[in-house]
Write a protein that holds these residues in place. Structure first.
Motif, PDB file in Angstrom:
ATOM      1  N   GLU A 127      -2.075  30.840  -4.233  1.00  0.00           N
ATOM      2  CA  GLU A 127      -1.107  31.438  -5.159  1.00  0.00           C
ATOM      3  C   GLU A 127      -1.603  31.317  -6.598  1.00  0.00           C
ATOM      4  N   GLU A 128      -2.154  30.147  -6.935  1.00  0.00           N
ATOM      5  CA  GLU A 128      -2.610  29.893  -8.303  1.00  0.00           C
ATOM      6  C   GLU A 128      -3.970  30.524  -8.595  1.00  0.00           C
ATOM      7  N   PHE A 129      -4.809  30.652  -7.579  1.00  0.00           N
ATOM      8  CA  PHE A 129      -6.166  31.187  -7.752  1.00  0.00           C
ATOM      9  C   PHE A 129      -6.396  32.304  -6.739  1.00  0.00           C
ATOM     10  N   PRO A 130      -5.720  33.452  -6.915  1.00  0.00           N
ATOM     11  CA  PRO A 130      -5.744  34.511  -5.893  1.00  0.00           C
ATOM     12  C   PRO A 130      -7.100  35.202  -5.731  1.00  0.00           C
ATOM     13  N   GLY A 131      -7.946  35.175  -6.748  1.00  0.00           N
ATOM     14  CA  GLY A 131      -9.215  35.885  -6.638  1.00  0.00           C
ATOM     15  C   GLY A 131     -10.347  35.049  -6.082  1.00  0.00           C
ATOM     16  N   TYR A 132     -10.045  33.840  -5.665  1.00  0.00           N
ATOM     17  CA  TYR A 132     -11.078  32.921  -5.215  1.00  0.00           C
ATOM     18  C   TYR A 132     -11.310  33.041  -3.704  1.00  0.00           C
ATOM     19  N   SER A 133     -12.485  32.614  -3.276  1.00  0.00           N
ATOM     20  CA  SER A 133     -12.761  32.464  -1.844  1.00  0.00           C
ATOM     21  C   SER A 133     -12.554  30.996  -1.482  1.00  0.00           C
ATOM     22  N   TYR A 134     -12.211  30.763  -0.210  1.00  0.00           N
ATOM     23  CA  TYR A 134     -11.864  29.402   0.202  1.00  0.00           C
ATOM     24  C   TYR A 134     -12.640  28.983   1.445  1.00  0.00           C
ATOM     25  N   ARG A 135     -13.060  27.739   1.438  1.00  0.00           N
ATOM     26  CA  ARG A 135     -13.685  27.115   2.597  1.00  0.00           C
ATOM     27  C   ARG A 135     -12.866  25.876   2.936  1.00  0.00           C
ATOM     28  N   ILE A 136     -12.279  25.865   4.114  1.00  0.00           N
ATOM     29  CA  ILE A 136     -11.412  24.752   4.515  1.00  0.00           C
ATOM     30  C   ILE A 136     -12.225  23.774   5.353  1.00  0.00           C
ATOM     31  N   ILE A 190      -0.747  22.613   0.195  1.00  0.00           N
ATOM     32  CA  ILE A 190      -1.814  22.620  -0.807  1.00  0.00           C
ATOM     33  C   ILE A 190      -2.587  23.932  -0.764  1.00  0.00           C
ATOM     34  N   ILE A 191      -2.941  24.371   0.441  1.00  0.00           N
ATOM     35  CA  ILE A 191      -3.707  25.618   0.579  1.00  0.00           C
ATOM     36  C   ILE A 191      -2.892  26.813   0.096  1.00  0.00           C
ATOM     37  N   SER A 192      -1.619  26.835   0.444  1.00  0.00           N
ATOM     38  CA  SER A 192      -0.751  27.934  -0.003  1.00  0.00           C
ATOM     39  C   SER A 192      -0.640  27.960  -1.520  1.00  0.00           C
ATOM     40  N   LYS A 193      -0.499  26.795  -2.122  1.00  0.00           N
ATOM     41  CA  LYS A 193      -0.389  26.712  -3.583  1.00  0.00           C
ATOM     42  C   LYS A 193      -1.685  27.134  -4.263  1.00  0.00           C
TER      43      LYS A 193
END
Length: 199
Positions: A179-188, A173-176
């Motif tokens: 890939e789909e939203f490359p310019g976003y920041s992520y908090r897991i 899910i995180i990899s996808k």
């Protein structure tokens, strides 16, 4: 409905209300899926001002709406009146008579809301934060499959995605997502869904 109202010298009132909040989408966690939250609110009214605080009831932390509601009922108007009128407000020199953290959070939030209004300040300035900016928030995406999470992420009004892990194919899910939203920041947020080794 109002659970109870206590009045002190006709100026001070405490209202407690339990509210069921339907969620816009099912909230999937490692602890289960939730379609609503049932939280408890406290309103402290000191004419003409009133402050509101919310107790977030999270079942997997061992709390229930009834438990928090009963805890909030321990807040008495007499000692609250003294707290508000005897110059003890700035340093919170009052041992709030509640046992659960959600209830304590609700009372403190209501008091900060109320006291900042009385002082004519924003809550941030009342707490001593002179030069501050509101940090950007994230949008929480949930789902058990890649397609569910990608669809949910497409609804995000924020370029920061908070991913609830521990509910499915986390790495896929995180990899996808990246890939789909490359310019976003992520908090897991594994939210107790990972073991120490997995983290």
């Amino acid at each position: 409905k109002t659970v109870y109202t206590l009045t002190m010298k006709e100026r001070l009132q405490i209202h407690i209300r339990r509210v069921r909040l339907p969620l816009k989408k099912p909230f999937k966690l490692s602890h289960g899926t939730y379609k609503y939250r049932e939280n408890v609110f406290i309103l402290i009214k000191y004419n003409p001002f009133f402050g509101v605080g919310e107790a977030t009831v999270v079942p997997y932390y061992g709390h229930s709406p009834e438990m928090v509601e009963n805890d909030l009922e321990k807040v008495g108007t007499e000692e609250l009146y003294e707290f508000l009128t005897k110059g003890r407000v700035k340093n919170f020199e009052w041992d709030i008579p509640v046992e659960t953290m959600p209830a304590r959070c609700a009372v403190e939030s209501a008091l900060i809301d109320l006291l900042s209004q009385i002082s004519g300040m924003s809550p941030g300035r009342y707490m001593g934060l002179v030069d501050y900016t509101i940090p950007p928030t994230s949008y929480t995406v949930t789902g058990s499959t890649q397609d569910e999470v990608i669809e949910d992420a497409g609804n995000s009004p924020s370029p920061i995605l908070k991913v609830k892990a521990g509910v499915g194919d986390d790495w896929g899910i995180i990899s996808k997502l990246t890939e789909e939203f490359p310019g976003y920041s992520y908090r897991i947020d594994a939210n107790q869904g990972w073991t120490f080794d997995e983290a």
